[in-house]
Structures are given as C-alpha cells and as structure tokens.
Design an enzyme around this catalytic site. Structure first.
Site, mmCIF file in Angstrom:
data_model
loop_
_atom_site.group_PDB
_atom_site.id
_atom_site.type_symbol
_atom_site.label_atom_id
_atom_site.label_comp_id
_atom_site.label_asym_id
_atom_site.label_seq_id
_atom_site.Cartn_x
_atom_site.Cartn_y
_atom_site.Cartn_z
ATOM 1 N N ARG A 91 -3.648 99.656 -34.167
ATOM 2 C CA ARG A 91 -2.608 99.858 -33.154
ATOM 3 C C ARG A 91 -3.157 99.842 -31.725
ATOM 4 O O ARG A 91 -2.408 99.818 -30.766
ATOM 5 C CB ARG A 91 -1.868 101.183 -33.427
ATOM 6 C CG ARG A 91 -0.849 101.028 -34.544
ATOM 7 C CD ARG A 91 -0.176 102.338 -34.850
ATOM 8 N NE ARG A 91 -1.044 103.211 -35.622
ATOM 9 C CZ ARG A 91 -0.829 104.514 -35.794
ATOM 10 N NH1 ARG A 91 0.201 105.085 -35.228
ATOM 11 N NH2 ARG A 91 -1.650 105.229 -36.525
ATOM 12 N N ARG A 135 -25.388 99.492 -3.911
ATOM 13 C CA ARG A 135 -25.778 99.005 -5.240
ATOM 14 C C ARG A 135 -27.056 99.696 -5.713
ATOM 15 O O ARG A 135 -27.688 100.414 -4.946
ATOM 16 C CB ARG A 135 -25.881 97.480 -5.194
ATOM 17 C CG ARG A 135 -24.477 96.853 -5.030
ATOM 18 C CD ARG A 135 -24.551 95.397 -4.709
ATOM 19 N NE ARG A 135 -25.355 94.677 -5.683
ATOM 20 C CZ ARG A 135 -25.920 93.506 -5.458
ATOM 21 N NH1 ARG A 135 -25.779 92.903 -4.282
ATOM 22 N NH2 ARG A 135 -26.622 92.914 -6.399
ATOM 23 N N TYR A 143 -25.223 93.103 5.591
ATOM 24 C CA TYR A 143 -25.823 93.144 4.248
ATOM 25 C C TYR A 143 -27.296 93.500 4.367
ATOM 26 O O TYR A 143 -28.051 92.813 5.067
ATOM 27 C CB TYR A 143 -25.682 91.784 3.545
ATOM 28 C CG TYR A 143 -26.465 91.755 2.246
ATOM 29 C CD1 TYR A 143 -26.077 92.550 1.170
ATOM 30 C CD2 TYR A 143 -27.615 90.977 2.111
ATOM 31 C CE1 TYR A 143 -26.809 92.566 -0.001
ATOM 32 C CE2 TYR A 143 -28.352 90.989 0.936
ATOM 33 C CZ TYR A 143 -27.943 91.789 -0.116
ATOM 34 O OH TYR A 143 -28.669 91.813 -1.279
ATOM 35 N N ALA A 199 -29.304 88.972 19.929
ATOM 36 C CA ALA A 199 -28.107 88.667 19.130
ATOM 37 C C ALA A 199 -28.153 87.213 18.681
ATOM 38 O O ALA A 199 -28.546 86.326 19.439
ATOM 39 C CB ALA A 199 -26.849 88.929 19.950
#
Ligand code: UD1
Ligand code: CA
Length: 458
Positions: free
Chosen positions: A14, A331, A364, A421
């Site tokens: 079931r 992570r 990241y 930058a």
C-alpha cells in the site's frame, strides 16, 4: 544472552513504492533504524534482521552492522521468525525479543519493563500491548482474568472481539527454546493463509505454559505504517514529540509550521527556530541563535549567537556570532569561523573562512583557505576546477578581493593583498601587493550614433 529478531521482510504494497516498508523514513531516519536504536538503548545488541522484499536495500543499509537472514517468500510473521531459527540456536538459553521493523516507536523503557514482567512471572511468552482509541487493523488481545487467552487478527475477529481496544504491538518476549518449539507447530489455518506468529500464544497456552501481556504506557508503541497516510501520521507524532522536548529545554518556537527536527539534533537554550526549518542528522546548535526561516541543516555544528536565514548546510561547522543568509549554501567540509558575515547567493564548499571575514553577495568559494578579516566584493569566484582536477586557493588575512575577481587555483594571495575589480588572478601575489589584470580601457566617441540612425536622441 537475549536475542532480538526484527521483522523487515514485508513489501508494504500500500506504500506503492519499490522499497522494503521498514526503510521508509520517519524524521529522516528509516523506521528500521528507530527500532534498532531502541534495542541498543535497552542494551540489546545481539540482533538479527529478517529481510525479504528487496533485501539488497536492507543489506546496503545495515552494511554488516548486524546479522541478517533472508525470507524468500512472504508467508507471514511466523514464517519470518522461522528464518531466524539458526540465529536463535546459537543462543538458546535466554529470551528472544521479536519486533516489527515498521513500528518505530518501541522504546527502551517498554523493552526493559516488559522483559522484567516476562522474567518475574516466568512467562513463556509476553506480548507487548497498548490501549488505543481506534484499534482497527490490529490484532486484539483477548484476556482471561489475569493472563491472556489469545490474539485475534482483525480479519479473523468476531464483532464482539472487534470492540476490544487493547491491541498487539507486534512485539513479544519469548523464552527462546519455547519459541523455536512453537514455530514448528504453526499452521496456515486462517483467513490469510499465513503463518501467524500470534498463534504461538495460543499454542503456549494449550501446552499449559504461562503467557501474559505487558500493557505499555507509551500508546505509540503499536503505531506502524501500512500506507503513506499512516507514515505521515507517524512523522507528525514524532515531529511534535521532538519539538516539545526542545520547548521543555528552553528553545523558542513561535510557529512550528514546516519545522522538522531529527531526534539526535541538539539545540541550546534561548535559540529560536523559525518556521520552515529542517534540522537533521547530528546537527548541534548553540545558545541564543536565530535559525530560519527556511533553513535545511544536516550534520552541521553551529556556535552561539549565530543567525542563519534561508541557509542550506551539509556537514559544515559554523562558529559564534556568525550571520549567514539569505539564500546561502554551505557544502561539506566548510568551516566558518566566528564573526563572519555571509550574504545572499553565496556558496561555500570544502573551505575555511577566517574570523571576521565578509562574503557579502553572489560569490563562490570552493577548495579555499581564507584568512581573517578578508572582504570579498560582489561576484567573486575561486576557480577551483580546471576540468581535470580541483585545486586550492589560499587567501591571507586582511585581503580585499575586488568585485568580480576570478582567482584561478592553485593560487596564493599573501596578507593584505588587494585585487582590482574584474581581475582574473593567475599568479601568486605577495603580501600587501595589488593584483590587477584588465584590458586597456578604450573609448570610441559617438560610436552608436551611426548604428542607431534615426533612433538616436540627440
Ligand atoms: C501484525 C500482527 C498484529 C499486530 C500488528 C502490529 C500477526 C499475524 N499480526 O499484523 O497482531 O497488531 O502486526 O503492527 O503477526 N513481515 C515479514 N515477513 C512476512 C510478513 C511480515 O518480515 O512474511 C514483517 C513486516 O515487514 C512487518 C512485520 O513483519 O515489519 C509485521 O507484518 P505486517 O504484515 O505489517 O503485520 P500486520 O498485519 O500489521
Ligand atoms: Ca503492520
């Protein structure tokens, strides 16, 4: 020594899934694991698991921790226990506890107290029972004065017997030698044509042996999952039980909607868990933190005074007074030291972020060692993968990483390094230097006028 046999051979038709029923999860852990843990808590470690349907899934999960035995055909609970006769014969002197792998709430106290009754009364069999409001589907306990007469399955019960609210949890203590004897006498004479383990009670009584029931104070011991609805009900029961334990310990919840906390998770006093948080595995959260809304933490350690908002973290360590989120992923093997700030859309993997460092937006950081008090501008990337291997970036204390910097690993920035930058840094940079890599700036006056023609507004 006492034995334990856990029945986990059933398919659970079931459930409508290709998985042995005891592998379905309650609060992120297979029901089978709940049963195993309760045995371990009660000091029982001589365990044999009867597997059947998709046995390889049980094998992979148990991974040699305990003995398993295969039931090739599903011919009922009695037939399942028969498969474990060789296991019992190794240890025939004591008692055997039989448990259902799909009834996760059997607890240490019930196991110990029922054994006490079993031994004190010198019973041949002691069935663990519970009183429940809705006994439908369970085997009913038919009592006879001070002892027990039989267990009648729902499908075999009379209308009168169906009124009985004391039900069989599917857990029993047997004298091991007696159980082996009873198994030899079971028949398939019932409405389902199965070998019912419950018939062993009747056999025992007919032989003049003592059988009794231990009525557990925990009404949940009988609860099992036969379908998805009952599995959800089990999750609800377990979920609220865990939350109330944390409430008693001084954890704050204003709203428990969507809050799921695994039972091994630890949370310090004064911490608030907001809605939509799933906290699993061996997650440990310190005091005075604010977690949520919408965090998913697995095996994550969090210090004191830390705020996590919409953070997903797996196998990470987060220090004290850290602020992370919203929309951040940590992570495995990431260490975030104290007083760090991590802002929106940041991913960190297999990296260390030093104390007081800020990674504010869209960045990241993978396979990197970042020092203290570093500032990352918006949109920085540690380019850790060259298509073949992963390499590390090392960034010294007090560096200032300009917006949209790419650090091509392996690369090492010394202390106090600035990057311009938009620079792509491919070579190591010594302490206190500026690394800047840009194409020369060009300006072509009136360049678009010719292209735009009439559309140009002068
Ligand atoms: C059983 C009891 C019932 C009790 C209920 C508690 C019998 C005849 N009935 O009913 O009195 O109230 O448990 O939940 O025992 N299994 C196998 N092999 C098989 C059949 C079952 O390993 O051939 C395992 C299942 O995986 C499950 C456990 O045994 O873990 C119980 O089986 P299930 O079919 O769910 O028994 P119930 O009909 O619920
Ligand atoms: Ca069942």
């Amino acid at each position: 020594m006492n034995n334990v046999i856990i029945l986990a051979g059933g398919q659970g038709k079931r459930m409508k899934a290709d998985m042995p029923k005891p592998m379905f999860k309650v609060l992120g852990e297979p029901m089978l694991e709940w049963v195993i843990k309760s045995c371990e808590d009660a000091g029982l470690s001589n365990i044999c698991i009867v597997k059947g349907y998709m046995a390889e899934i049980i094998d992979n999960y148990i991974d040699g921790r305990y003995e398993t035995v295969l039931q090739r055909e599903r011919l009922g609970t009695g037939h399942a226990v028969m498969q474990a006769i060789p296991f019992m014969q190794k240890n025939i002197d004591g008692n055997t506890l039989v448990l259902c792998g799909d009834a996760p709430f059997i607890d240490e106290v019930t196991i110990k107290e029922s054994l006490k009754l079993h031994e004190d009364e010198n019973n041949s069999v002691t069935v663990i029972t519970s009183m429940i409001d809705n006994p439908k589907g369970y085997g009913r306990i038919v009592r006879d004065g001070n002892s027990i007469n039989s267990i009648v399955e729902e499908k075999d019960a009379t209308i009168e017997q169906k009124q009985i609210h004391e039900v069989n949890s599917g857990a029993y203590w047997f004298k091991t030698a007696d159980l082996i004897e009873y198994l030899g006498e079971l028949t398939q004479n019932n409405s389902q044509g199965e070998y019912y383990l419950t018939d062993s009670l009747f056999i025992a009584i007919n032989k003049g042996r003592r059988a009794n029931a231990y009525l557990s104070e925990n009404p949940n011991v009988v609860l099992g999952a036969n379908d998805r609805k009952s599995l959800l009900a089990l999750n609800d029961v377990a979920r609220m039980e865990v939350i109330s334990k944390h409430l008693e310990n001084g954890v704050e919840f204003i709203c428990t909607d969507g809050v799921i906390i695994g039972r091994d998770v630890k949370i310090g006093v004064g911490t608030e868990i907001k809605q939509g948080c799933t906290l699993l595995g061996n997650t440990i959260i310190g005091e005075d933190c604010t977690i949520g809304p919408n965090c998913l933490l697995n095996d994550t350690i969090v210090g004191n005074g830390t705020t996590l908002n919409s953070v997903q973290s797996n196998q990470a360590f987060i220090g004290n007074n850290v602020k992370i989120g919203p929309y951040v992923q940590l992570r495995p093997n990431s260490t975030i030291h104290s007083n760090v700030k991590i802002g929106d859309f940041v991913e960190i993997k297999n990296s260390t972020i030093g104390e007081g460092t800020a990674v504010a937006h869209l960045t990241y950081i993978g396979d990197s060692d970042v020092g203290k008090h570093v500032n990352f501008g918006c949109g920085c990337v540690t380019v850790n993968y060259d298509g073949k291997v992963k390499n590390r970036c090392v960034i010294g204390d007090n560096c200032f990483i300009g917006c949209n910097t790419n650090l091509i690993a392996p690369v090492r920035l010394g202390k106090g390094v600035y990057t311009g930058a938009g620079s792509t840094v491919t070579k190591d940079v010594p302490d206190f230097a500026l690394a800047i890599e840009r194409a020369p700036f060009k300006l072509k006056d009136g360049y678009s006028l010719r292209k735009l023609g009439d559309k140009a507004e002068k």
